[in-house]
Write an enzyme that holds these catalytic residues in place. Structure first.
Site, PDB file in Angstrom:
ATOM      1  N   MET A  27      -6.542  -8.831 -13.942  1.00 51.60           N
ATOM      2  CA  MET A  27      -5.159  -8.328 -14.034  1.00 51.60           C
ATOM      3  C   MET A  27      -4.352  -9.391 -14.777  1.00 51.60           C
ATOM      4  SD  MET A  27      -4.878  -6.712 -10.239  1.00 51.60           S
ATOM      5  CE  MET A  27      -6.248  -7.676  -9.651  1.00 51.60           C
ATOM      6  N   ASP A  79      -9.485   1.395  -6.351  1.00 52.49           N
ATOM      7  CA  ASP A  79      -9.041   0.100  -5.823  1.00 52.49           C
ATOM      8  C   ASP A  79      -7.603   0.177  -5.325  1.00 52.49           C
ATOM      9  OD1 ASP A  79      -8.466  -2.571  -5.409  1.00 52.49           O
ATOM     10  OD2 ASP A  79      -8.730  -3.196  -7.492  1.00 52.49           O
ATOM     11  N   SER A 136     -12.841  -6.801  -1.493  1.00 53.71           N
ATOM     12  CA  SER A 136     -11.957  -7.623  -2.322  1.00 53.71           C
ATOM     13  C   SER A 136     -11.586  -8.886  -1.559  1.00 53.71           C
ATOM     14  CB  SER A 136     -10.689  -6.846  -2.674  1.00 53.71           C
ATOM     15  OG  SER A 136      -9.736  -7.736  -3.206  1.00 53.71           O
ATOM     16  N   HIS A 184     -12.152  -8.256 -11.688  1.00 48.98           N
ATOM     17  CA  HIS A 184     -11.046  -7.380 -12.107  1.00 48.98           C
ATOM     18  C   HIS A 184      -9.938  -8.261 -12.676  1.00 48.98           C
ATOM     19  CE1 HIS A 184      -7.725  -4.398 -10.503  1.00 48.98           C
ATOM     20  NE2 HIS A 184      -7.764  -4.433 -11.816  1.00 48.98           N
ATOM     21  N   ASP A 222     -10.390 -10.403  -7.760  1.00 51.15           N
ATOM     22  CA  ASP A 222      -9.116 -10.037  -8.392  1.00 51.15           C
ATOM     23  C   ASP A 222      -8.438 -11.237  -9.032  1.00 51.15           C
ATOM     24  OD1 ASP A 222      -8.690  -7.226  -7.784  1.00 51.15           O
ATOM     25  OD2 ASP A 222      -8.557  -7.822  -5.683  1.00 51.15           O
ATOM     26  N   HIS A 239     -15.646  -7.931  -4.978  1.00 56.01           N
ATOM     27  CA  HIS A 239     -14.561  -7.642  -5.933  1.00 56.01           C
ATOM     28  C   HIS A 239     -13.667  -8.882  -6.047  1.00 56.01           C
ATOM     29  CE1 HIS A 239     -11.990  -4.868  -8.182  1.00 56.01           C
ATOM     30  NE2 HIS A 239     -10.953  -5.393  -7.552  1.00 56.01           N
ATOM     31  N   MET A 288      -6.732   2.480 -10.461  1.00 55.76           N
ATOM     32  CA  MET A 288      -5.930   1.797  -9.445  1.00 55.76           C
ATOM     33  C   MET A 288      -5.240   2.848  -8.579  1.00 55.76           C
ATOM     34  SD  MET A 288      -6.374  -1.433  -9.675  1.00 55.76           S
ATOM     35  CE  MET A 288      -5.224  -1.800  -8.341  1.00 55.76           C
ATOM     36  N   MET A 314      -5.295 -12.632 -11.065  1.00 52.34           N
ATOM     37  CA  MET A 314      -3.891 -12.279 -11.368  1.00 52.34           C
ATOM     38  C   MET A 314      -3.209 -13.460 -12.033  1.00 52.34           C
ATOM     39  SD  MET A 314      -2.854 -10.504  -7.802  1.00 52.34           S
ATOM     40  CE  MET A 314      -3.835  -9.198  -7.062  1.00 52.34           C
TER      41      MET A 314
HETATM   42  C1  DX5 Z   1      -4.638  -5.060  -5.922  1.00 53.11           C
HETATM   43  C2  DX5 Z   1      -6.082  -5.502  -5.992  1.00 53.11           C
HETATM   44  C3  DX5 Z   1      -6.971  -4.951  -4.927  1.00 53.11           C
HETATM   45  C4  DX5 Z   1      -6.623  -5.329  -3.526  1.00 53.11           C
HETATM   46  C5  DX5 Z   1      -7.062  -4.222  -2.625  1.00 53.11           C
HETATM   47  O1  DX5 Z   1      -3.991  -5.500  -7.060  1.00 53.11           O
HETATM   48  O2  DX5 Z   1      -6.649  -5.141  -7.234  1.00 53.11           O
HETATM   49  O3  DX5 Z   1      -8.330  -5.248  -5.182  1.00 53.11           O
HETATM   50  O4  DX5 Z   1      -7.195  -6.538  -3.119  1.00 53.11           O
HETATM   51  O5  DX5 Z   1      -6.642  -4.527  -1.357  1.00 53.11           O
HETATM   52  P1  DX5 Z   1      -6.410  -3.447  -0.213  1.00 53.11           P
HETATM   53  O6  DX5 Z   1      -7.741  -2.842   0.069  1.00 53.11           O
HETATM   54  O7  DX5 Z   1      -5.876  -4.267   0.893  1.00 53.11           O
HETATM   55  O8  DX5 Z   1      -5.428  -2.428  -0.749  1.00 53.11           O
HETATM   56 ZN    ZN Z   2      -8.878  -5.218  -7.784  1.00 53.08          ZN
END
Ligand code: DX5
Ligand code: ZN
Length: 224
Positions: free
Chosen positions: A70, A179, A10, A68, A37, A35, A141, A39
């Site tokens: 969010m 994740d 990620s 992903h 993310d 990955h 998650m 947000m």
């Molecule tokens: C959290 C993200 C994850 C995050 C994981 O909302 O979706 O992908 O980056 O990071 P670690 O491995 O540090 O928990």
């Molecule tokens: Zn993620």
């Protein structure tokens, strides 16, 4: 069926001044996915990155981009993320309101990407039963979405086992991704509970990236 186990670093935990170099290290050492993310400050409190960053990554590498979302009402952005370079788009069950999950998953397929659905740690699997036949991946998650570096929530193991059993009983064919809070110490248990796509941010990008990725891949090899 013995599913291939894949590492999805990620980039939320990457050093953005060195993004290209760090993605290269992941790829070179055996990470199959990246990955990504997204947000929006609404579905989760944080903001991360959106379309321009994925478009730049796409231009610079052929690695599979596992996006992903969010964000609330992910339907609105599916087409743009696929056009910008997402190979897989994962939406949150909790975020699809006006445009439901079915409509959103159909849209992902129409756009030519793999379809993923995700649930927060507190959302029971029963809510996504209607969608199990129309996804390529389910993302469980294992931390509350929004931030990297949080500790793994142990009740995820039961959810992983439940989902694995449901896949078997229903004759479904989706990957199971997990994740949040995955480390070199717990990844083996996560795989044993049924996951085959492993997201890791901090445990890949903090410190020696090449070494971390290689260590994850070694563990995967022992499991295949
Ligand atoms: C959290 C993200 C994850 C995050 C994981 O909302 O979706 O992908 O980056 O990071 P670690 O491995 O540090 O928990
Ligand atoms: Zn993620």
């Amino acid at each position: 069926m013995n599913r291939e186990i894949k590492l999805a670093p990620s980039i939320l935990a990457a050093d953005f001044m060195k993004l290209s170099e760090q993605i290269g290290e992941c790829e070179k050492n055996g990470a199959a996915y990246l990955h990504y993310d997204v947000m929006d400050g609404l579905f989760v409190p944080s903001l991360s990155f959106g379309l321009p960053v994925i478009a730049s990554i796409r231009k610079g590498t052929g690695i599979f981009i596992d996006c992903h979302l969010m964000i609330v009402e992910p339907y609105r952005y599916i087409e743009e993320f696929v056009k910008a370079g997402a190979d897989s788009v994962t939406i949150h069950y909790e975020a699809c309101k006006e445009h439901g999950c079915t409509e959103s998953l159909k849209k992902i397929k129409e756009c030519g990407a793999r379809r993923g659905i995700s649930i927060r740690p507190g959302t029971p699997i029963v809510h996504i039963l209607p969608y199990l036949g129309m996804v390529d991946m389910v993302l469980l998650m294992s931390v509350e979405p929004g931030f990297g570096g949080q500790p793994f929530i142990p009740s995820t193991y039961d959810k992983l086992r439940e989902l694995t059993a449901l896949r078997e009983e229903g004759g479904f064919d989706f990957d199971i991704e997990v994740d949040g809070g995955i480390t070199l110490d717990n990844v083996s248990d996560v795989i044993d509970a049924g996951a085959n796509v492993i997201v890791s941010g901090s445990s890949v990008f903090k410190g020696d990236i090449a070494g971390n990725v290689s260590r994850f891949i070694e563990i995967f090899k022992g499991k295949q």
